[in-house]
Design a protein around this motif. Structure first.
Motif, PDB file in Angstrom:
ATOM      1  N   PRO A  54      -1.775   0.233  -2.793  1.00  0.00           N
ATOM      2  CA  PRO A  54      -2.988   0.974  -2.414  1.00  0.00           C
ATOM      3  C   PRO A  54      -4.270   0.205  -2.697  1.00  0.00           C
ATOM      4  O   PRO A  54      -5.219   0.249  -1.899  1.00  0.00           O
ATOM      5  N   VAL A  55      -4.301  -0.527  -3.801  1.00  0.00           N
ATOM      6  CA  VAL A  55      -5.501  -1.296  -4.139  1.00  0.00           C
ATOM      7  C   VAL A  55      -5.716  -2.421  -3.134  1.00  0.00           C
ATOM      8  O   VAL A  55      -6.846  -2.674  -2.680  1.00  0.00           O
ATOM      9  N   LEU A  56      -4.638  -3.127  -2.766  1.00  0.00           N
ATOM     10  CA  LEU A  56      -4.759  -4.202  -1.783  1.00  0.00           C
ATOM     11  C   LEU A  56      -5.219  -3.668  -0.431  1.00  0.00           C
ATOM     12  O   LEU A  56      -6.059  -4.285   0.243  1.00  0.00           O
ATOM     13  N   VAL A  57      -4.684  -2.519  -0.028  1.00  0.00           N
ATOM     14  CA  VAL A  57      -5.083  -1.924   1.253  1.00  0.00           C
ATOM     15  C   VAL A  57      -6.551  -1.539   1.234  1.00  0.00           C
ATOM     16  O   VAL A  57      -7.300  -1.811   2.200  1.00  0.00           O
ATOM     17  N   LEU A  58      -7.009  -0.929   0.155  1.00  0.00           N
ATOM     18  CA  LEU A  58      -8.412  -0.539   0.059  1.00  0.00           C
ATOM     19  C   LEU A  58      -9.324  -1.760   0.060  1.00  0.00           C
ATOM     20  O   LEU A  58     -10.385  -1.764   0.701  1.00  0.00           O
ATOM     21  N   ALA A  59      -8.910  -2.818  -0.670  1.00  0.00           N
ATOM     22  CA  ALA A  59      -9.734  -4.019  -0.734  1.00  0.00           C
ATOM     23  C   ALA A  59      -9.830  -4.689   0.635  1.00  0.00           C
ATOM     24  O   ALA A  59     -10.925  -5.079   1.087  1.00  0.00           O
ATOM     25  N   ALA A  60      -8.694  -4.830   1.331  1.00  0.00           N
ATOM     26  CA  ALA A  60      -8.715  -5.453   2.651  1.00  0.00           C
ATOM     27  C   ALA A  60      -9.507  -4.616   3.645  1.00  0.00           C
ATOM     28  O   ALA A  60     -10.267  -5.152   4.470  1.00  0.00           O
ATOM     29  N   SER A  61      -9.362  -3.301   3.565  1.00  0.00           N
ATOM     30  CA  SER A  61     -10.082  -2.426   4.491  1.00  0.00           C
ATOM     31  C   SER A  61     -11.588  -2.498   4.292  1.00  0.00           C
ATOM     32  O   SER A  61     -12.357  -2.403   5.259  1.00  0.00           O
TER      33      SER A  61
END
Length: 579
Positions: A323-330
């Protein structure tokens, strides 16, 4: 004469010792009891009685009460069952098996609870959002995968997100119980010829049943009271839970109906906790901690060691790191469906006026978001300070007056907010402080109301922390100071507070973390004059600006993780200091 002098000399002291308990009784009554009484009285007026009829027995009842109730109960039961299975499975692997990398799995299993639940909901929407509601599609839809509605919106994704958030709570409780299952119990079963299944169901499971009930009740209550995930993943397709329906009633001015729903939500939560308490209280107790040592018997997994490690690692990474990686990339991607190309820092530091993001400036160039960041930090620090001081005073009074009716009343009132979901507690504060009270003006929309409501709602954690710390301080220290003539205030400031400051500081940091990430409590008390990060992130997500919402959520996450690390370091120093 001497005895009379002693009696007369002790009388002022006795009266002084009564001042603090009586003062705290008034404060706790105003902070906890008065809002709940007020919201009850507000539903007993003619308009309130009509609201009861409308909610429970009218053509609108299905949409106002029965359908949200059934959805809420189904969501709570599903989350509780999923958390028990997932948390129990990981706790068993870490505690009672020879799984490799147990430390890594244990760490990953505790991280999801530190991440706000709306972070998981935003990450899910970034990945699985489809074109049903228009706007930018999610990653899978944008890359040619047809995401069905039931996976993008509604009950199923909400349940999955909440299980991923709350299973770490179940893991912590069950792992602590499993660690108390001594090797002598298991070895006795093995010597008697019992198979693994018999040992598990006949020895291990009965011992940890109270922990299972506690984990189920806490995760059920958390899911029932949660607002963020149902609001982000359910409201767009008109899926209503009790918390989102309550929010809708207050938001649209139907305050009496909102108050009725708040009382019903409190009743549901209180009934659940009461039933779980009676279930545990009515069973046979098992003594597992004896004077024969605390060895733990680990079951060999054989050829399943590495496959089960891979499963546990995937669960941990999927619920904490992904979830953290997805939020950061988004937060860096110009288009929501393409996460790893054409990255830009516009959503963080970009200037306004361009074509991107409808001309809105980045986070740290947007005055409203900067103000929300400052308000969030100020709210967290203020609530942590007020809760710590008030919790210490209450804990001191309860411990020093143990066995008296006053200590019992204070203890019951201090822990009453545990029975009240956050959003219902906020509704109670609106009922009490939403209109002027004599010369006192209305506090709705003010920073002061946020502080009062948050302080009262976090009191149980502060009082419990204070009681655990005070229980380790000998009464002889305070008695010696009293005999030298030190008054109550002097003893509190120069003896009790310095001895408890480290333990209380760790508890205060945890309260700070809870306030920074909390959405359910502030969602009804939020106004444009008192913005906080969690509410601003929710507003951005509701309006379709997912990159801004994800970036703000990352800021909240960084603050929470930094504070949690500080609390861990402080707690480690406290343990060394005690040794």
């Amino acid at each position: 004469m001497t005895s009379l002098a002693l009696v007369s000399g002790r009388a002022p002291l006795l009266r002084a010792n009564r001042v603090l308990p009586l003062f705290l009784s008034v404060v706790i009554a105003l902070l906890v009891a008065a809002p709940l009484v007020k919201i009850l009285l507000a539903t007993l007026t003619p308009d309130g009685l009509q609201a009861w009829t409308t909610v429970l027995a009218s053509p609108l009842s299905a949409n106002l009460w029965w359908r949200p109730l059934s959805t809420t109960m189904l969501l709570g039961l599903g989350v509780a069952a999923g958390c028990l299975l997932l948390g129990g499975f990981l706790a068993w692997l870490v505690t009672l098996t020879d799984l490799p990398g147990r430390g890594l799995v244990a760490t990953l299993s505790t991280l999801p609870f530190m991440i706000p639940s709306f972070a998981g909901a935003l990450a899910w929407g970034t990945l699985f959002r489809n074109e049903r509601l228009g706007g930018s599609p999610g990653v899978f839809q944008a890359n040619g995968f047809d995401v069905p509605d039931w996976l993008a919106w509604g009950l199923a994704p909400t349940m999955i997100v909440l299980i991923a958030h709350y299973f770490s709570l179940a893991y912590t409780i069950i792992a602590a119980a499993l660690s108390s299952v001594g090797a002598d119990l298991i070895e006795a079963g093995q010597m008697a010829g019992a198979r693994r299944g018999r040992i598990f169901f006949g020895i291990v499971l009965p011992v940890v049943t109270p922990a299972l009930v506690a984990a189920a009740s806490l995760t059920f209550a958390g899911a029932v009271a949660n607002f963020a995930a149902p609001a982000l993943l359910g409201l767009p397709v008109r899926m209503q839970t009790l918390s989102t329906r309550l929010f809708g009633m207050i938001e649209t001015g139907e305050t009496e109906r909102g108050f009725v729903l708040a009382l019903l939500l409190i009743a549901v939560s209180a009934a659940l906790l009461f039933c779980s308490d009676r279930l545990v209280a009515g069973r046979k107790a098992f003594t597992t901690v004896t004077g024969k040592g605390g060895r733990i018997k680990r079951f060999p997994l054989g050829a399943w060691r590495w496959p089960l490690f891979a499963v546990a690692l995937i669960i941990g990474l999927a619920t904490s790191v992904l979830p953290v990686l997805v939020l950061a990339a988004s937060s860096l991607a110009p288009q929501g469906g393409v996460l790893f190309s054409n990255w830009t820092l516009h959503f963080w530091i970009g200037e306004g006026g361009g074509a991107l993001a409808q001309g809105q400036a980045g986070l740290f160039r947007n005055p409203m978001i900067v103000e929300a960041l400052w308000n969030t930090l100020k709210l967290g620090l203020t609530v942590a300070l007020t809760t710590m001081l008030l919790g210490l005073a209450l804990a001191y009074t309860i411990v020093r007056n143990k066995g008296t009716w006053l200590a019992t009343v204070l203890s019951q009132l201090a822990f009453l907010p545990l029975l009240v979901p956050s959003i219902a507690f906020a509704a109670a504060y609106i009922a009490l402080f939403g209109a002027p009270i004599g010369p006192l003006p209305s506090l709705y929309g003010t920073f002061a109301l946020l502080v009062l409501a948050a302080t009262a709602h976090n009191l149980p954690y502060a009082v419990q922390s204070g009681r655990s710390v005070l229980g380790q301080i000998s009464n002889d220290i305070e008695e010696s100071a009293r005999l030298t003539g030190a008054g109550l205030l002097t003893r509190l400031v120069f003896i009790i507070f310095p001895l408890t400051i480290r333990g209380l500081l760790a508890g205060a940091i945890l309260v700070f973390v809870k306030m920074v990430r909390d959405l359910s409590l502030v969602v009804l008390l939020f106004t444009a004059t008192s913005p906080v990060l969690s509410m601003v992130a929710y507003r951005y997500a509701s309006e379709g600006f997912m990159q801004f919402a994800n970036a703000i959520t990352l800021v909240i996450l960084v603050i929470c993780l930094a504070a949690s690390l500080a609390a861990h370091l402080i707690q480690t120093r406290v343990q060394k200091w005690k040794q």
